[in-house]
Design an enzyme around this catalytic site. Structure first.
Site, PDB file in Angstrom:
ATOM      1  N   GLU A 148      11.247  25.065 -29.108  1.00 33.32           N
ATOM      2  CA  GLU A 148      10.793  23.668 -28.793  1.00 33.32           C
ATOM      3  C   GLU A 148       9.846  23.838 -28.244  1.00 33.32           C
ATOM      4  OE1 GLU A 148      11.102  21.324 -26.516  1.00 33.32           O
ATOM      5  OE2 GLU A 148      13.272  20.541 -26.323  1.00 33.32           O
ATOM      6  N   CYS A 180      10.554  17.290 -21.815  1.00 29.64           N
ATOM      7  CA  CYS A 180      10.134  17.885 -22.987  1.00 29.64           C
ATOM      8  C   CYS A 180       9.469  16.086 -23.783  1.00 29.64           C
ATOM      9  CB  CYS A 180      10.708  18.612 -23.980  1.00 29.64           C
ATOM     10  SG  CYS A 180      11.916  18.890 -23.712  1.00 29.64           S
TER      11      CYS A 180
END
Lengths: 490, 490
Positions: free
Chosen positions: B246, B282
């Site tokens: 990720e 993120c």
């Protein structure tokens, strides 16, 4: 250049023609991309009707399709009619799955008031089609793993346009099937971009298709060498894409003591599986694990005798036959193998003879060259002294599409160890029957850890194959009009 | 060497210590592999109890864990207590999922007599754990994406041992959490191999962990650069393994005309999201798409004002701060950006100032350097002339963890186009609220097309995260004693 070859004689039929140019390939991918959004938004009913229409068109043209397939592959009418049955069955099967609604099922978590982590917004997990799928046909199943085979059916069911690359070993059949698909797509009122066709046998054509910017995923059935190379191309694109490669495998089959009692009968069944389709099955059993001792010896003798009696037909192409011969020659040259069946093929005959040799587990584990698949009617018998040996053989083989355990009916510690070891390396574990023949069903898994496949989570047979082409998307606090579409893109 | 640093002052605390050696790493992976088979065979109840015991131990040590986390990250007690709540919640949540039995649910296709394709053997589709999972902790969530975060919880729930690499930005906290895990595993009567811990900040340590032959899959949360490099290592192993990276993303947020009516309120909410945790999320919104025109101008003015009033706290480390400063400097140097908020940070202060600038959609699309994530409290406002522009911006951004659409409540052709375009590039599409803050739920999807993640099918938040570590296996004609285990390995 592409050239139709009569498989049984090796003679060319008709004129050769050029393969797709790089411009053709980019244009095909771009045409698919141009319609991807609209095709993704079609209803399950529209896509189901398309799949059923493709199935019906194959049935309507059965006679000429099977005749042409037989000429180009030499697989014989009974097998090819059966394979077409399966191809039609799986197109209709995916239509049934679409009708059942499972593909568009959503996971819905209602909002919970309050602060996180308990409090949360309304979340709806849906799936969206990835976009244009490049589909590489295989040589050994001219219907079921070719132009309108399982990968195409799964991608179309998911709502992804497909760009099919026909296999050069049956180029006329590929064109005929593609023309049929073009007609059906058009008659369904769908744009031509939904189904695109390119052709060629060169590395350049394959690389260009995987590299086409419009391609969102690749489905591939073929050799370890070709699949590994193309997987690398997919991973090194500016935007890497999923590469679903089914690369074949060794498919160990273990004959446990309880099964040795039925030695003669099982040996005949196994010999038939090794030679089915001249051994040109990715699930063909290539390693037969048999305990040392008199009962095991008897089984091996029966197997050798049954194999000797087999008459494999001509292989699919001169190239596949040459690869088979090289693999057998490598085995013939090995000093640790004891040959059991090794007749030379008759001069000038395109039909190969089966090959069987015996090796100890210790030697098999030590000699890496014995662990490589020989695609065709060849197998090694590996003799084991213990369960430890058998487990070690499975671990040495590593990733495999299947492992078969004959004689594991009783719940014993030894059988538990073997089931565990088999599950760790295979996508399918059989307790009876032979691994050749893969049923099209919801529970099927045709894949396995590397090198059996490049993405061990995906299956290329059965209805879970559609999952490879659908990506999860969570909708947060979506308005009613979005949710009414049940996860389908707008 | 590893060194605990007080985030707010940049001062070292205590002595430095060496990172794990390559021998340490191989030993940790081998210890995990040695117990992988037995751990895979544990019942859901055993693994659920382990997860609950880990949660309880974190709760028991809350005060000292949070204090240490605050010293090493500077994220503040409220945020860190909330993050620990979430970490405990998700450990217990995976235990609930195990208790519900869905992880071990099977798909069963009864045998059908007759010839294929209708006739078939009995097939049972199960899932088996992959084996030891290497887990790379992230710097920005010292609990929820670190030693006992979501990836560890998901892997343990699946029945995979974990080898955690602690993050060097909170090394003492990582050790304290690992020691807690070791105690809990031992108290549960499980072997130490179930949870292994290594530490280090060098590239060599990361590469060695991915390359350790015993590792079966990798879970990674971190930078695009680090994740892309390690994904390549995973793909080039003699046996490639799944790499779930990720890598963060730009998270476009579109303010549609209907939302501009609530300009002042939404602008304040958005400024808070951009600066949350000093922008070290993120899912931090990095591109704000606003229509040209007076209403859009008013929104942008409100946003600039609200952002000016924000006071981000010190960033996690000097390295992350330096990367942020370089990113902002790159934007400052761009001739196509019109700065809106660009105060210099106070001399000697570790707390950065937010940055905001405006650009036309045409310039944004043309300038590749504007499309790279700047990790921290910085964002670009992209002004659009049309829906075409907005769709083009989304397509330019490509893969993103989230896309937010404010003002899409009405069902219009324009909104349909935007929902479709958003679904094509994002793992989560929001219709209200801000993308920062990711609920732990069954429907969650935290992933997205490359470069948001390396495997867009997987999620690293929510209960579907467990699917990344379970591989399908079809059992064919399995005896009753195998099926009684409901798909768990023997």
């Amino acid at each position: 250049m592409l050239q139709s070859i009569e498989a049984r004689t090796g003679q060319p039929v008709g004129a050769a023609w050029p393969e797709s140019t790089l411009a053709d390939i980019d244009a095909a991918a771009a045409a698919a991309e141009a319609v991807a959004g609209d095709f993704a938004a079609t209803s399950a009913a529209v896509r189901g009707a398309l799949l059923r229409a493709l199935a019906a068109a194959l049935e309507a043209d059965r006679e000429k399709l099977v005749a042409l397939a037989d000429r180009e592959t030499g697989l014989g009418l009974p097998r090819l009619n059966g394979e077409l049955d399966r191809t039609i069955f799986q197109l209709n099967g995916f239509a049934d799955v679409l009708a059942a609604g499972t593909i568009h099922a959503v996971v819905d978590d209602a909002a919970i008031a309050g602060t996180p982590p308990v409090g949360r917004p309304h979340l709806t997990r849906t799936r969206v089609p990835l976009g244009p799928v490049a589909m590489f046909s295989a040589s050994n199943f001219p219907f079921a793993f070719s132009v309108l085979g399982g990968d195409s059916a799964a991608a179309l069911a998911a709502g992804c346009p497909v760009v099919v690359k026909g296999h050069p070993a049956h180029p006329e059949l590929s064109r005929m099937t593609a023309a049929l698909a073009h007609r059906v797509v058009d008659a369904a009122g769908l744009p031509a971009g939904v189904f695109q066709f390119v052709e060629g046998g060169s590395i350049e054509v394959g690389v260009a298709l995987v590299n086409a910017p419009a391609i969102a995923a690749v489905a591939f059935t073929g050799s370890f060498k070709g699949g590994t190379a193309l997987a690398k191309v997919a991973a090194e694109r500016p935007r890497p894409i999923p590469f679903y490669g089914e690369l074949g495998s060794i498919n160990p089959l273990l004959v446990l003591p309880a099964a040795l009692e039925k030695s003669a009968e099982l040996a005949t069944t196994l010999a038939g599986s090794i030679c089915l389709g001249a051994g040109q099955f990715c699930t063909s059993p290539g390693v037969i694990v048999v305990p040392a001792g008199a009962d095991g010896d008897a089984f091996v003798q029966n197997l050798a005798k049954a194999l000797q009696a087999q008459q494999p037909h001509a292989m699919l192409s001169a190239g596949i036959r040459a690869t088979f011969d090289r693999g057998v020659a490598r085995w013939r040259a090995s000093s640790v193998l004891k040959p059991l069946v090794q007749d030379a093929s008759a001069a000038g005959s395109l039909a190969p003879r089966p090959y069987l040799a015996e090796v100890t587990a210790a030697d098999f584990i030590q000699h890496h060259e014995l662990q490589e698949e020989v695609f065709g009617s060849a197998a090694l018998v590996v003799r084991t002294l213990s369960i430890d040996d058998a487990v070690a053989v499975l671990q040495t083989v590593g990733g495999s599409l299947t492992v078969t355990l004959w004689g594991a009916e009783a719940d014993t510690p030894e059988h538990r160890r073997l089931v565990r070891a088999a599950s760790q390396v295979a996508g399918r574990v059989l307790f009876s029957g032979v691994p050749t023949g893969v049923a099209v069903a919801a529970a099927q898994q045709h894949g396995g850890p590397y090198p059996a496949s490049t993405q061990p989570f995906g299956t290329s047979v059965g209805y879970a194959a559609v999952d490879r082409f659908l990506r999860p998307v969570a909708l947060q606090d979506a308005p009613a009009w979005v949710l009414e579409r049940k996860g389908q893109p707008c």
